[in-house]
Design a protein around this motif. Structure first.
Motif, PDB file in Angstrom:
ATOM      1  N   LEU A 312       0.832  -1.212   0.000  1.00 43.54           N
ATOM      2  CA  LEU A 312       0.000   0.000   0.000  1.00 43.54           C
ATOM      3  C   LEU A 312       0.866   1.262   0.000  1.00 43.54           C
ATOM      4  CD1 LEU A 312      -2.832   1.219   0.094  1.00 43.54           C
ATOM      5  CD2 LEU A 312      -2.752   1.058   2.607  1.00 43.54           C
ATOM      6  N   GLN A 313       1.973   1.227   0.754  1.00 45.61           N
ATOM      7  CA  GLN A 313       2.867   2.385   0.758  1.00 45.61           C
ATOM      8  C   GLN A 313       3.529   2.584  -0.607  1.00 45.61           C
ATOM      9  OE1 GLN A 313       5.568   1.594   3.982  1.00 45.61           O
ATOM     10  NE2 GLN A 313       4.084   2.171   5.604  1.00 45.61           N
ATOM     11  N   ALA A 314       3.965   1.454  -1.196  1.00 46.95           N
ATOM     12  CA  ALA A 314       4.588   1.576  -2.527  1.00 46.95           C
ATOM     13  C   ALA A 314       3.587   2.094  -3.552  1.00 46.95           C
ATOM     14  CB  ALA A 314       5.135   0.200  -2.945  1.00 46.95           C
ATOM     15  N   LEU A 315       2.365   1.591  -3.486  1.00 43.16           N
ATOM     16  CA  LEU A 315       1.334   2.055  -4.426  1.00 43.16           C
ATOM     17  C   LEU A 315       0.993   3.525  -4.194  1.00 43.16           C
ATOM     18  CD1 LEU A 315      -0.457   1.048  -6.712  1.00 43.16           C
ATOM     19  CD2 LEU A 315      -2.209   0.451  -5.028  1.00 43.16           C
ATOM     20  N   THR A 316       1.076   3.958  -2.938  1.00 44.90           N
ATOM     21  CA  THR A 316       0.837   5.388  -2.646  1.00 44.90           C
ATOM     22  C   THR A 316       1.906   6.258  -3.284  1.00 44.90           C
ATOM     23  OG1 THR A 316      -0.242   4.809  -0.554  1.00 44.90           O
ATOM     24  CG2 THR A 316       0.559   7.082  -0.807  1.00 44.90           C
ATOM     25  N   ASP A 317       3.150   5.777  -3.223  1.00 45.15           N
ATOM     26  CA  ASP A 317       4.234   6.544  -3.878  1.00 45.15           C
ATOM     27  C   ASP A 317       3.994   6.668  -5.381  1.00 45.15           C
ATOM     28  OD1 ASP A 317       5.460   6.836  -1.451  1.00 45.15           O
ATOM     29  OD2 ASP A 317       6.859   5.143  -1.737  1.00 45.15           O
ATOM     30  N   VAL A 318       3.599   5.539  -5.961  1.00 44.00           N
ATOM     31  CA  VAL A 318       3.327   5.582  -7.416  1.00 44.00           C
ATOM     32  C   VAL A 318       2.150   6.511  -7.706  1.00 44.00           C
ATOM     33  CG1 VAL A 318       2.611   4.201  -9.411  1.00 44.00           C
ATOM     34  CG2 VAL A 318       4.257   3.257  -7.756  1.00 44.00           C
ATOM     35  N   PHE A 319       1.121   6.435  -6.858  1.00 48.64           N
ATOM     36  CA  PHE A 319      -0.065   7.295  -7.031  1.00 48.64           C
ATOM     37  C   PHE A 319       0.322   8.778  -6.988  1.00 48.64           C
ATOM     38  CE2 PHE A 319      -3.563   9.589  -4.850  1.00 48.64           C
ATOM     39  CZ  PHE A 319      -4.503   9.536  -5.862  1.00 48.64           C
ATOM     40  N   ILE A 320       1.236   9.151  -6.117  1.00 46.43           N
ATOM     41  CA  ILE A 320       1.676  10.546  -6.008  1.00 46.43           C
ATOM     42  C   ILE A 320       2.512  10.933  -7.221  1.00 46.43           C
ATOM     43  CG2 ILE A 320       3.136  12.119  -4.671  1.00 46.43           C
ATOM     44  CD1 ILE A 320       2.221  10.563  -2.154  1.00 46.43           C
ATOM     45  N   ARG A 321       3.446  10.018  -7.611  1.00 48.77           N
ATOM     46  CA  ARG A 321       4.315  10.353  -8.739  1.00 48.77           C
ATOM     47  C   ARG A 321       3.528  10.490 -10.041  1.00 48.77           C
ATOM     48  NH1 ARG A 321       7.626   6.352  -6.458  1.00 48.77           N
ATOM     49  NH2 ARG A 321       7.047   4.926  -8.128  1.00 48.77           N
ATOM     50  N   GLU A 322       2.483   9.720 -10.181  1.00 49.32           N
ATOM     51  CA  GLU A 322       1.712   9.741 -11.427  1.00 49.32           C
ATOM     52  C   GLU A 322       0.612  10.798 -11.420  1.00 49.32           C
ATOM     53  OE1 GLU A 322       2.441   8.193 -14.102  1.00 49.32           O
ATOM     54  OE2 GLU A 322       4.152   7.203 -13.152  1.00 49.32           O
ATOM     55  N   GLY A 323       0.681  11.650 -10.462  1.00 48.49           N
ATOM     56  CA  GLY A 323      -0.262  12.775 -10.482  1.00 48.49           C
ATOM     57  C   GLY A 323      -1.640  12.396  -9.994  1.00 48.49           C
ATOM     58  N   PHE A 324      -1.675  11.460  -8.994  1.00 49.38           N
ATOM     59  CA  PHE A 324      -2.951  11.089  -8.381  1.00 49.38           C
ATOM     60  C   PHE A 324      -3.919  10.542  -9.420  1.00 49.38           C
ATOM     61  CE2 PHE A 324      -1.107  14.679  -6.098  1.00 49.38           C
ATOM     62  CZ  PHE A 324      -0.889  14.120  -4.846  1.00 49.38           C
ATOM     63  N   VAL A 379       3.916  11.740   3.184  1.00 49.44           N
ATOM     64  CA  VAL A 379       4.447  13.102   3.320  1.00 49.44           C
ATOM     65  C   VAL A 379       5.803  13.210   2.638  1.00 49.44           C
ATOM     66  CG1 VAL A 379       5.380  14.763   4.971  1.00 49.44           C
ATOM     67  CG2 VAL A 379       3.188  13.681   5.401  1.00 49.44           C
ATOM     68  N   ALA A 380       6.653  12.202   2.861  1.00 52.40           N
ATOM     69  CA  ALA A 380       7.969  12.237   2.222  1.00 52.40           C
ATOM     70  C   ALA A 380       7.833  12.165   0.705  1.00 52.40           C
ATOM     71  CB  ALA A 380       8.826  11.088   2.751  1.00 52.40           C
ATOM     72  N   SER A 381       6.911  11.299   0.267  1.00 50.63           N
ATOM     73  CA  SER A 381       6.710  11.181  -1.192  1.00 50.63           C
ATOM     74  C   SER A 381       6.152  12.467  -1.781  1.00 50.63           C
ATOM     75  CB  SER A 381       5.765  10.010  -1.485  1.00 50.63           C
ATOM     76  OG  SER A 381       6.316   8.791  -1.031  1.00 50.63           O
ATOM     77  N   LEU A 382       5.230  13.083  -1.060  1.00 50.48           N
ATOM     78  CA  LEU A 382       4.646  14.339  -1.551  1.00 50.48           C
ATOM     79  C   LEU A 382       5.692  15.448  -1.613  1.00 50.48           C
ATOM     80  CD1 LEU A 382       1.200  14.294   0.314  1.00 50.48           C
ATOM     81  CD2 LEU A 382       1.585  14.026  -2.147  1.00 50.48           C
ATOM     82  N   GLN A 383       6.538  15.512  -0.594  1.00 50.20           N
ATOM     83  CA  GLN A 383       7.594  16.527  -0.616  1.00 50.20           C
ATOM     84  C   GLN A 383       8.559  16.305  -1.780  1.00 50.20           C
ATOM     85  OE1 GLN A 383       9.364  16.272   3.266  1.00 50.20           O
ATOM     86  NE2 GLN A 383       7.824  17.609   4.227  1.00 50.20           N
ATOM     87  N   LYS A 384       8.899  15.045  -2.000  1.00 49.58           N
ATOM     88  CA  LYS A 384       9.795  14.740  -3.102  1.00 49.58           C
ATOM     89  C   LYS A 384       9.143  15.086  -4.449  1.00 49.58           C
ATOM     90  CE  LYS A 384      12.412  10.915  -5.097  1.00 49.58           C
ATOM     91  NZ  LYS A 384      12.728   9.461  -4.991  1.00 49.58           N
ATOM     92  N   GLU A 385       7.844  14.741  -4.546  1.00 54.11           N
ATOM     93  CA  GLU A 385       7.130  15.045  -5.792  1.00 54.11           C
ATOM     94  C   GLU A 385       6.998  16.549  -6.004  1.00 54.11           C
ATOM     95  OE1 GLU A 385       5.128  14.233  -9.365  1.00 54.11           O
ATOM     96  OE2 GLU A 385       6.398  13.018  -8.022  1.00 54.11           O
ATOM     97  N   HIS A 386       6.770  17.287  -4.923  1.00 51.29           N
ATOM     98  CA  HIS A 386       6.631  18.744  -5.042  1.00 51.29           C
ATOM     99  C   HIS A 386       7.942  19.377  -5.501  1.00 51.29           C
ATOM    100  CE1 HIS A 386       6.171  22.940  -3.696  1.00 51.29           C
ATOM    101  NE2 HIS A 386       4.858  22.745  -3.975  1.00 51.29           N
ATOM    102  N   ARG A 387       9.056  18.878  -4.949  1.00 52.75           N
ATOM    103  CA  ARG A 387      10.350  19.404  -5.380  1.00 52.75           C
ATOM    104  C   ARG A 387      10.604  19.084  -6.851  1.00 52.75           C
ATOM    105  NH1 ARG A 387      11.917  17.614  -0.151  1.00 52.75           N
ATOM    106  NH2 ARG A 387      12.670  15.646  -1.038  1.00 52.75           N
ATOM    107  N   SER A 388      10.225  17.883  -7.257  1.00 56.03           N
ATOM    108  CA  SER A 388      10.406  17.504  -8.664  1.00 56.03           C
ATOM    109  C   SER A 388       9.560  18.375  -9.597  1.00 56.03           C
ATOM    110  CB  SER A 388      10.031  16.026  -8.848  1.00 56.03           C
ATOM    111  OG  SER A 388      10.125  15.668 -10.212  1.00 56.03           O
TER     112      SER A 388
END
Length: 753
Positions: A312-324, A379-388
């Motif tokens: 679920l955590q890995a899928l959340t990271d993918v969900f954030i990277r792919e723009g929800f 939160v970490a994934s969102l911060q990383k995505e926001h910086r990207s």
């Protein structure tokens, strides 16, 4: 009076006024009597400039302005009279005369002198130049020959231009061409030839201009198209090189994702706080013993729950990277449901444990802990995505500036291309709908116009008469000749004491002239005598008959002078004006009044008086006591001449002795008259002015009153005590009136004075 004087001046030159117009009329008549009659033919051209409604519909253009139309008509009229058209007309004329058995004009001497070969060569040259529409440049001998033929036949452009007239008919669409010549057929042929050649030339000129315009616009259009394509290729290459497809859309998507990531991060932060607070609340409801048991139980959560949580955590990271992406969200929801099921199975396994009564809280705690872990990881994934996303958005900014520059260049190039394309299309259409000239009226053989021969003869007479009158007026206006007493009085500002008419006789004897029954010499002399005696005497003489025309100064007549002012000097502006004759005549007139007169010749440079009367005694001898008063004194007129040694008066004796001697004479004679030098010799005349009581002047009629006379006259005005008493005008022309019938006839005894 000036007008009457001018008419009198014209009357004096009546012969010239009559002869010159007659001569002018005669010369004009002989010049124009052989002029041929003139025939005029008219043709008309329709231009199509005023009414262009059909062209306006096709080309979608408004009608031209009036000023533009007037300018075009003016240009057309100038082109009609240009050498480009008239040279072609001249070729037509000469080819007709060379080839047709009935030429318009007889061959000139130059043309008749050419050989048959030269004529064939001339015909070939004219045909070639007419076919190629070439003017004569006079560069080669052949062209000089052709030009000589045209000039000899009066077919050259200058001669034709003098017989051609092109005018616009009012504000209409038509141009009328008039051609005049000595032959009716030639006039008609010429008018039609000018019209047709102009239409041909103008159509070719317009067609050539349209062709050049279309060619220029076509080349310019191709250049603009190449420029536009180059700009578009540059933009395309830049986008490919930098991986930019649609920069505005990409920036919009990145910005939206940044907002969404920021929003999810804020929501996740809130969930973390909420989950942590809820877990703490649940923990507070358990005793320490229960928490130990619960922790022991939690630590023994099976590996399936941990595995699903990691997924679920890995899928959340993918969900954030792919723009929800919603597709990932569905998978997350499915995986969360599975995880919740595993948690419930784990809770059910512990249903008989001491915490069985709080199994719902345990289940909630486990779920919340799972959600808290997922939220913290998110939160970490969102911060990383926001910086990207921020880095990607910042990278697009320089691309945007460069791409905007390219796009602006493309817009400009595109607009230029479209403008040139519109002009090219319009020029193409206009080239097919140019102004169509056509000859609307064909000239017929010209009709003879009224002859101007008589008009020219009459005009020449009028012009000749006007010219003579004008010249005479100029001569009269600048003429300073004095002929009448009033003119002399106006010019000198001195009174005119009288005049002596011009005597048409050879005798100079005063006695004979006094008794001469022709003219008014006696009356004129009496009038002058009266005026002078009025100036010299305190009691003037009684008026004598014949003085009605005398010009005198009334103020001077009212003055009274001493009895001893009896010495009168007689001078003039220049020599030869009649001082001697007047002096002798006045002496004779005064002698008739029983006065003793002394006549002195004071002109030592030119003793005319001495020679005229053959004087026996000389004034110099009297001054030097060589003779005495008793020697020369006579009853009536006594005369003292001079020796003519060009001496000055003061060189003979001293001023005191002169004054004594003159006083002695003044006491012995009633009047003393001295002929002194003219004012040309003012230095010698001034010496006599010192001893003279009064001065009178003689002016000869019909002579100029110029600057020299003006200067001398100013000096006379400067004399003190009104010493200069006035002028006597001599040799006045008296016009004898014509004899008239009846009571207009002049009486025999009446004088012309």
């Amino acid at each position: 009076m000036e007008l009457a004087k001018f008419f009198n001046f014209l009357y004096k030159h009546i012969i010239v006024i009559i002869i010159i117009p007659i001569v002018t009329v005669a010369i004009t008549y002989f010049l124009v009597r052989n002029l041929p009659n003139t025939f005029v033919a008219k043709s008309q051209i329709s231009t199509g400039l005023v009414d262009r409604s059909n062209d306006a519909v096709v080309t979608e253009q408004t009608a031209p302005q009036q000023q533009e139309i007037d300018q075009t008509f003016s240009n057309m009229i100038q082109l009609i009279q240009s050498n480009n058209v008239l040279d072609m007309v001249a070729y037509k004329f000469i080819l007709h005369d060379l080839k047709d058995p009935a030429p318009f004009r007889k061959p000139s001497r130059f043309l008749s002198g050419l050989s048959a070969a030269d004529k064939r060569k001339a015909i070939s040259g004219f045909e070639s130049r007419y076919r190629n529409r070439q003017p004569l440049t006079l560069v080669t001998p052949e062209e000089e020959l052709l030009n000589g033929i045209l000039g000899s036949m009066n077919y050259d452009s200058e001669s034709l231009r003098g017989k051609l007239q092109a005018i616009r008919v009012g504000q209409s669409d038509f141009i009328t061409i008039e051609f005049s010549s000595e032959d009716a057929k030639l006039s008609g042929f010429g008018a039609n030839a000018v019209a047709s050649e102009f239409i041909t030339y103008y159509a070719a000129k317009v067609k050539d201009a349209d062709r050049k315009s279309v060619t220029f616009l076509s080349n310019l259009l191709q250049e603009k198209q190449r420029n536009l394509n180059d700009k578009m290729n540059q933009l395309k290459s830049y986008k490919i090189q930098n991986g930019v497809l649609n920069l505005p859309e990409q920036a919009k998507i990145l910005y939206q994702r940044m907002i969404e990531v920021q929003s999810n991060r804020e929501r996740t932060d809130k969930e973390i706080i909420s989950y942590a607070g809820t877990i703490n609340d649940i923990n507070s409801k358990f005793t320490p013993r229960e928490r130990k048991y619960l922790e022991a139980t939690t630590s023994r959560v099976n590996s399936d729950i941990l595995a699903y949580r990691e997924q679920l955590q890995a899928l959340t990271d993918v969900f954030i990277r792919e723009g929800f992406d919603n597709n990932y969200k569905d998978s997350m929801d499915s995986l969360r449901s599975i995880l919740n099921g595993k948690v419930e199975e784990s809770v059910e396994e512990n249903i008989f444990n001491p915490l069985a009564a709080k199994q719902d809280l345990v289940s909630q705690k486990i779920n919340m802990e799972t959600q808290l872990d997922i939220a913290k990881h998110s939160v970490a994934s969102l911060q990383k995505e926001h910086r990207s996303l921020t880095s990607q958005f910042s990278r697009l900014v320089p691309f945007e500036a460069i791409i905007q520059s390219y796009e602006r260049d493309i817009d400009i190039a595109s607009q230029e291309y479209l403008d040139i394309l519109d002009k090219y299309n319009l020029s193409n259409i206009q080239s097919n709908f140019s102004v169509k000239l056509k000859q609307s009226l064909f000239a017929l053989p010209g009709a003879a116009i009224p002859s101007k021969k008589m008009l020219l003869v009459i005009i020449s007479g009028i012009v000749g008469f006007a010219f003579v009158v004008f010249v005479l007026f100029i001569l009269f206006f600048f003429d300073t000749t004095v002929t009448q007493p009033k003119e002399l009085a106006n010019a000198s500002k001195f009174p005119v004491l009288g005049y002596i008419e011009k005597l048409h006789t050879s005798t100079t004897d005063v006695h004979s002239l006094w008794n001469w029954n022709k003219g008014g010499f006696k009356d004129q002399l009496r009038s002058i005598r009266f005026e002078i005696s009025s100036e010299l005497d305190s009691e003037p003489l009684l008026a004598l008959p014949g003085a009605e025309l005398t010009v005198a100064n009334p103020q001077l007549l009212q003055q009274s002078y001493p009895k001893n002012t009896n010495l009168l000097s007689i001078t003039s502006f220049s020599k030869g004006e009649g001082k001697t004759f007047l002096s002798i005549s006045l002496a004779y007139a005064f002698a008739l009044t029983n006065k003793n007169i002394l006549l002195i010749d004071g002109n030592f440079s030119n003793p005319t008086l001495t020679r005229s009367v053959n004087a026996e005694f000389y004034f110099e001898d009297f001054l030097l006591d060589n003779i005495f008063e008793t020697d020369f004194k006579r009853r009536g007129i006594s005369v003292l001449g001079n020796k003519g040694n060009d001496a000055s008066l003061l060189e003979i004796t001293s001023q005191e002795r002169l004054r004594d001697k003159i006083s002695q004479l003044k006491s012995s004679f009633d009047y003393i008259m001295v002929e002194i030098p003219s004012l040309e010799y003012l230095d010698k005349a001034k010496e006599w002015f010192l001893f003279t009581d009064k001065v009178a002047g003689v002016f000869q009629s019909n002579r100029k009153y110029g600057n020299k006379e003006t200067v001398a006259n100013d000096y006379l005005h400067a004399l003190n005590d009104h010493k200069f008493i006035g002028w006597i005008i001599n040799k006045v022309e008296i016009t004898k009136p014509e004899k008239k019938k009846g009571w207009f006839k002049k009486k025999k005894h009446e004088s012309y004075s």
